[in-house]
Design a protein around this motif. Structure first.
Motif, PDB file in Angstrom:
ATOM      1  N   GLN A  13      51.125 -66.113  57.310  1.00  0.00           N
ATOM      2  CA  GLN A  13      51.274 -65.454  56.015  1.00  0.00           C
ATOM      3  C   GLN A  13      50.039 -64.635  55.691  1.00  0.00           C
ATOM      4  O   GLN A  13      48.928 -64.922  56.182  1.00  0.00           O
ATOM      5  N   ALA A  14      50.214 -63.642  54.867  1.00  0.00           N
ATOM      6  CA  ALA A  14      49.083 -62.830  54.430  1.00  0.00           C
ATOM      7  C   ALA A  14      48.003 -63.714  53.820  1.00  0.00           C
ATOM      8  O   ALA A  14      48.304 -64.654  53.083  1.00  0.00           O
ATOM      9  N   GLY A  15      46.763 -63.415  54.181  1.00  0.00           N
ATOM     10  CA  GLY A  15      45.646 -64.226  53.731  1.00  0.00           C
ATOM     11  C   GLY A  15      45.274 -65.325  54.704  1.00  0.00           C
ATOM     12  O   GLY A  15      44.222 -65.955  54.550  1.00  0.00           O
ATOM     13  N   GLY A  16      46.114 -65.564  55.672  1.00  0.00           N
ATOM     14  CA  GLY A  16      45.871 -66.611  56.645  1.00  0.00           C
ATOM     15  C   GLY A  16      44.952 -66.163  57.776  1.00  0.00           C
ATOM     16  O   GLY A  16      44.427 -65.047  57.764  1.00  0.00           O
ATOM     17  N   SER A  17      44.788 -67.048  58.747  1.00  0.00           N
ATOM     18  CA  SER A  17      43.875 -66.801  59.868  1.00  0.00           C
ATOM     19  C   SER A  17      44.547 -67.128  61.192  1.00  0.00           C
ATOM     20  O   SER A  17      45.442 -67.971  61.260  1.00  0.00           O
ATOM     21  N   LEU A  18      44.102 -66.435  62.217  1.00  0.00           N
ATOM     22  CA  LEU A  18      44.486 -66.723  63.592  1.00  0.00           C
ATOM     23  C   LEU A  18      43.284 -66.500  64.482  1.00  0.00           C
ATOM     24  O   LEU A  18      42.411 -65.695  64.153  1.00  0.00           O
ATOM     25  N   ARG A  19      43.271 -67.184  65.617  1.00  0.00           N
ATOM     26  CA  ARG A  19      42.206 -66.979  66.601  1.00  0.00           C
ATOM     27  C   ARG A  19      42.844 -66.656  67.936  1.00  0.00           C
ATOM     28  O   ARG A  19      43.608 -67.452  68.473  1.00  0.00           O
ATOM     29  N   TYR A 111      41.230 -52.666  82.911  1.00  0.00           N
ATOM     30  CA  TYR A 111      42.017 -53.889  83.063  1.00  0.00           C
ATOM     31  C   TYR A 111      42.558 -54.286  81.696  1.00  0.00           C
ATOM     32  O   TYR A 111      41.832 -54.260  80.699  1.00  0.00           O
ATOM     33  N   TRP A 112      43.830 -54.672  81.690  1.00  0.00           N
ATOM     34  CA  TRP A 112      44.499 -54.995  80.437  1.00  0.00           C
ATOM     35  C   TRP A 112      45.304 -56.278  80.579  1.00  0.00           C
ATOM     36  O   TRP A 112      45.873 -56.550  81.633  1.00  0.00           O
ATOM     37  N   GLY A 113      45.341 -57.044  79.496  1.00  0.00           N
ATOM     38  CA  GLY A 113      46.201 -58.209  79.473  1.00  0.00           C
ATOM     39  C   GLY A 113      47.626 -57.834  79.111  1.00  0.00           C
ATOM     40  O   GLY A 113      47.932 -56.665  78.862  1.00  0.00           O
ATOM     41  N   GLN A 114      48.483 -58.829  79.052  1.00  0.00           N
ATOM     42  CA  GLN A 114      49.901 -58.577  78.784  1.00  0.00           C
ATOM     43  C   GLN A 114      50.193 -58.433  77.299  1.00  0.00           C
ATOM     44  O   GLN A 114      51.278 -57.986  76.920  1.00  0.00           O
ATOM     45  N   GLY A 115      49.268 -58.822  76.466  1.00  0.00           N
ATOM     46  CA  GLY A 115      49.440 -58.686  75.021  1.00  0.00           C
ATOM     47  C   GLY A 115      49.971 -59.957  74.387  1.00  0.00           C
ATOM     48  O   GLY A 115      50.678 -60.753  75.010  1.00  0.00           O
ATOM     49  N   THR A 116      49.608 -60.139  73.126  1.00  0.00           N
ATOM     50  CA  THR A 116      50.111 -61.275  72.353  1.00  0.00           C
ATOM     51  C   THR A 116      50.488 -60.762  70.964  1.00  0.00           C
ATOM     52  O   THR A 116      49.750 -59.990  70.361  1.00  0.00           O
ATOM     53  N   GLN A 117      51.635 -61.190  70.472  1.00  0.00           N
ATOM     54  CA  GLN A 117      52.158 -60.683  69.206  1.00  0.00           C
ATOM     55  C   GLN A 117      51.518 -61.420  68.028  1.00  0.00           C
ATOM     56  O   GLN A 117      51.457 -62.654  68.009  1.00  0.00           O
ATOM     57  N   VAL A 118      51.066 -60.634  67.076  1.00  0.00           N
ATOM     58  CA  VAL A 118      50.590 -61.172  65.805  1.00  0.00           C
ATOM     59  C   VAL A 118      51.461 -60.578  64.708  1.00  0.00           C
ATOM     60  O   VAL A 118      51.571 -59.354  64.598  1.00  0.00           O
ATOM     61  N   THR A 119      52.077 -61.434  63.928  1.00  0.00           N
ATOM     62  CA  THR A 119      52.926 -60.994  62.836  1.00  0.00           C
ATOM     63  C   THR A 119      52.433 -61.625  61.537  1.00  0.00           C
ATOM     64  O   THR A 119      52.286 -62.843  61.454  1.00  0.00           O
ATOM     65  N   VAL A 120      52.158 -60.762  60.555  1.00  0.00           N
ATOM     66  CA  VAL A 120      51.657 -61.222  59.264  1.00  0.00           C
ATOM     67  C   VAL A 120      52.721 -60.924  58.219  1.00  0.00           C
ATOM     68  O   VAL A 120      53.069 -59.764  57.994  1.00  0.00           O
ATOM     69  N   SER A 121      53.211 -61.968  57.591  1.00  0.00           N
ATOM     70  CA  SER A 121      54.252 -61.792  56.580  1.00  0.00           C
ATOM     71  C   SER A 121      53.622 -61.677  55.198  1.00  0.00           C
ATOM     72  O   SER A 121      52.592 -62.282  54.911  1.00  0.00           O
ATOM     73  N   SER A 122      54.275 -60.894  54.348  1.00  0.00           N
ATOM     74  CA  SER A 122      53.745 -60.684  52.989  1.00  0.00           C
ATOM     75  C   SER A 122      54.258 -61.729  52.023  1.00  0.00           C
ATOM     76  O   SER A 122      55.117 -62.526  52.336  1.00  0.00           O
TER      77      SER A 122
END
Length: 122
Positions: A13-19, A111-122
């Motif tokens: 959620q908006a305002g949250g954190s991820l690492r 060199y690039w990784g495959q990517g990871t999805q980050v989704t932030v909901s309002s």
């Protein structure tokens, strides 16, 4: 060759954190700069933050300054992106990248990784 594996994405959620984490393996001695890029829906890829394995300047994109922190663990050949106070506009696929030169020039990363999805909901 250098292999990069990202992890840590998800829905928050908006305002949250991820690492996010990016583990590097292979011929990592050929890389100097490590970075996080992102590409949101219908947006161009942009650099988020960049760091060198040795000491030196750290780069942050204007949109994340004060909210995101990039760090490294040289022993584990891993970089991290701590993302705080996330906003819906941070929603994107986040890519880890490694290269031999410039911190901020995207074409210098080979060199690039495959990517990871980050989704932030309002």
């Amino acid at each position: 060759q250098v292999q990069l594996v990202e992890s840590g994405g998800g829905l928050v959620q908006a305002g949250g954190s991820l690492r996010l984490s990016c583990a590097a393996s292979g011929r990592t001695f050929s890389t100097i700069a490590m970075a996080w890029f992102r590409q949101g829906p219908e947006k161009e890829r942009e650099i988020v933050a960049a760091i060198r394995w040795n000491s030196g300047p750290i780069y942050y994109g204007d949109s994340v300054k004060g909210r995101f922190t990039i760090s490294r663990d040289n022993a584990k050949q891993t970089i991290f992106l701590q993302m705080n106070n996330l906003k819906p506009e941070d929603t994107a696929v986040y890519y880890c990248a490694a290269g031999p030169g410039s911190l901020v020039v995207s074409t210098s990363y080979n060199y690039w990784g495959q990517g990871t999805q980050v989704t932030v909901s309002s």
